[in-house]
Design an enzyme around this catalytic site. Structure first.
Site, PDB file in Angstrom:
ATOM      1  N   HIS A  67      66.399  52.159  67.445  1.00 48.16           N
ATOM      2  CA  HIS A  67      66.585  52.163  68.897  1.00 48.16           C
ATOM      3  C   HIS A  67      65.220  51.276  69.295  1.00 48.16           C
ATOM      4  O   HIS A  67      65.194  50.522  70.335  1.00 48.16           O
ATOM      5  CB  HIS A  67      66.136  53.579  69.416  1.00 48.16           C
ATOM      6  CG  HIS A  67      66.513  53.693  70.849  1.00 48.16           C
ATOM      7  ND1 HIS A  67      65.460  53.919  71.943  1.00 48.16           N
ATOM      8  CD2 HIS A  67      67.674  53.465  71.760  1.00 48.16           C
ATOM      9  CE1 HIS A  67      65.852  53.943  73.084  1.00 48.16           C
ATOM     10  NE2 HIS A  67      67.229  53.715  72.919  1.00 48.16           N
ATOM     11  N   CYS A  68      64.125  51.376  68.423  1.00 47.48           N
ATOM     12  CA  CYS A  68      62.923  50.542  68.838  1.00 47.48           C
ATOM     13  C   CYS A  68      62.961  49.206  68.616  1.00 47.48           C
ATOM     14  O   CYS A  68      62.202  48.253  69.352  1.00 47.48           O
ATOM     15  CB  CYS A  68      61.748  51.147  67.669  1.00 47.48           C
ATOM     16  SG  CYS A  68      61.399  52.902  67.643  1.00 47.48           S
TER      17      CYS A  68
END
Length: 357
Positions: A330-331
């Site tokens: 997600h990062c």
């Protein structure tokens, strides 16, 4: 004009990423650099099966990136310090007229961390917004995309140790922060967490990003990272989260349906307690790219995700190299929602081309 950030599960135009280019992300050896490049490329390769992917790449890295990336991945060239697109990039929003906007938060290296540099990354929000043909929604709030989660229906999850961090937003109150989220992403109701996971709260962490802790797979449902082993300090932390989430409500006043996602079985990586989290995944058009860790809990966690995101195919990517550098899937990604007005703005596609071109 009212801007609203759609839920991550809403249809996407494309996914944005940034290519690792230096510093601790690449590491100190050629082998470490290869591992980092291969890890970012693996996420892009998994994602491009479901939707277009555009990678921001430094001009001088174009050749090396071409050796790793799937030829379907598009490229926008820009100067970079780091490769965490979720945090330095914009948060895309839409309005009722179908226009695409992009919230350009202030990025200051996760609270002016001594190990971070952000001269170039602080400009990536506007660079990506312009490449996508989005209207820039400027914000004075120091914030990162990994520091909040929204259901697209008015609820936003925040962390006191991030948005109220004195090295990010000195002097701001919860009311100040909530007002800015209402203006920029259309959030009408905030659920505040006091802190993040243990390792993420230390020197080389973000000081508490919520995208390691909770995700919203559908309206009214929360996936929550839970550490069941009392030897790990996150055992108490996740207990606090569960108590808080059970007591909280959505923007429409309803309780959450809470799905517990077990933390990996692995407790320590040889340096510190791990903050590995299956919550740090990205939803795509018909798919989900999720973290795996060669861990005994992988299969169970991925099965929970598949049930929560029913109808989406789950692809797992080994995220240990990403987490060793400070984040997860997600990062390193940022979704651009499908907006009915986007093609009127850009004519066809963002200013990107296949990396092999």
């Amino acid at each position: 004009m009212t801007w609203r950030m759609p839920a991550e599960t809403d249809p996407h135009e494309r996914l944005w990423m940034a290519w690792p280019s230096g510093g601790y992300t690449l590491g100190d050896t050629d082998q470490e650099a290869h591992e980092a490049r291969a890890a970012w490329a693996a996420v892009a390769r998994a994602a491009v099966r479901y939707e277009p992917v555009t990678m921001v790449v430094r001009p001088e890295d174009r050749g090396i990136a071409a050796a790793y990336l799937d030829s379907r991945v598009g490229v926008v060239e820009a100067a970079l310090d780091d490769a965490w697109m979720r945090d330095m990039g914009p948060s895309f929003v839409t309005d009722d007229g179908g226009r695409l906007g992009a919230v350009d938060w202030v990025f200051n290296g996760w609270g002016q961390q001594s190990w971070a540099s952000w001269e170039h990354d602080s400009a990536i929000g506007r660079t990506v917004a312009e490449a996508a043909g989005a209207e820039v929604v400027a914000s004075r709030l120091v914030n990162e995309g990994g520091g909040f989660q929204t259901d697209g229906l008015g609820t936003v999850l925040l962390t006191e140790s991030v948005q109220l961090d004195p090295d990010r937003n000195p002097g701001l109150s919860k009311a100040d922060v909530e007002a800015e989220f209402a203006r920029t992403i259309g959030a009408s109701h905030a659920v505040w967490l006091p802190r993040g996971l243990t390792r993420d709260s230390k020197e080389y962490g973000t000081r508490g990003h919520v995208d390691l802790v909770a995700a919203i797979p559908s309206p009214g449902t929360l996936l929550v990272h839970v550490q069941y082993n009392p030897e790990h300090p996150d055992y108490e932390v996740s207990g606090e989260y569960l108590e808080l989430f059970h007591a909280s409500r959505t923007a429409d006043g309803k309780p959450w349906t809470i799905i517990e996602v077990p933390a990996p079985h692995t407790l320590h990586d040889g340096e510190d307690w791990v903050d590995w989290s299956y919550i740090n995944h990205v939803a795509l058009n018909g798919g989900l790219v999720a973290c795996s860790f060669a861990d005994p809990h992988d299969e169970k966690a991925l099965r929970i995700l598949a049930d929560a995101y029913r109808g989406r195919h789950v692809s797992a990517v080994d995220a240990r190299v990403l987490f060793s550098r400070g984040g997860g899937i997600h990062c390193v990604t940022q979704q651009q929602p499908l907006a009915s007005g986007i093609h009127r703005i850009t004519q066809q596609q963002p200013k990107a081309r296949p990396i092999g071109a």
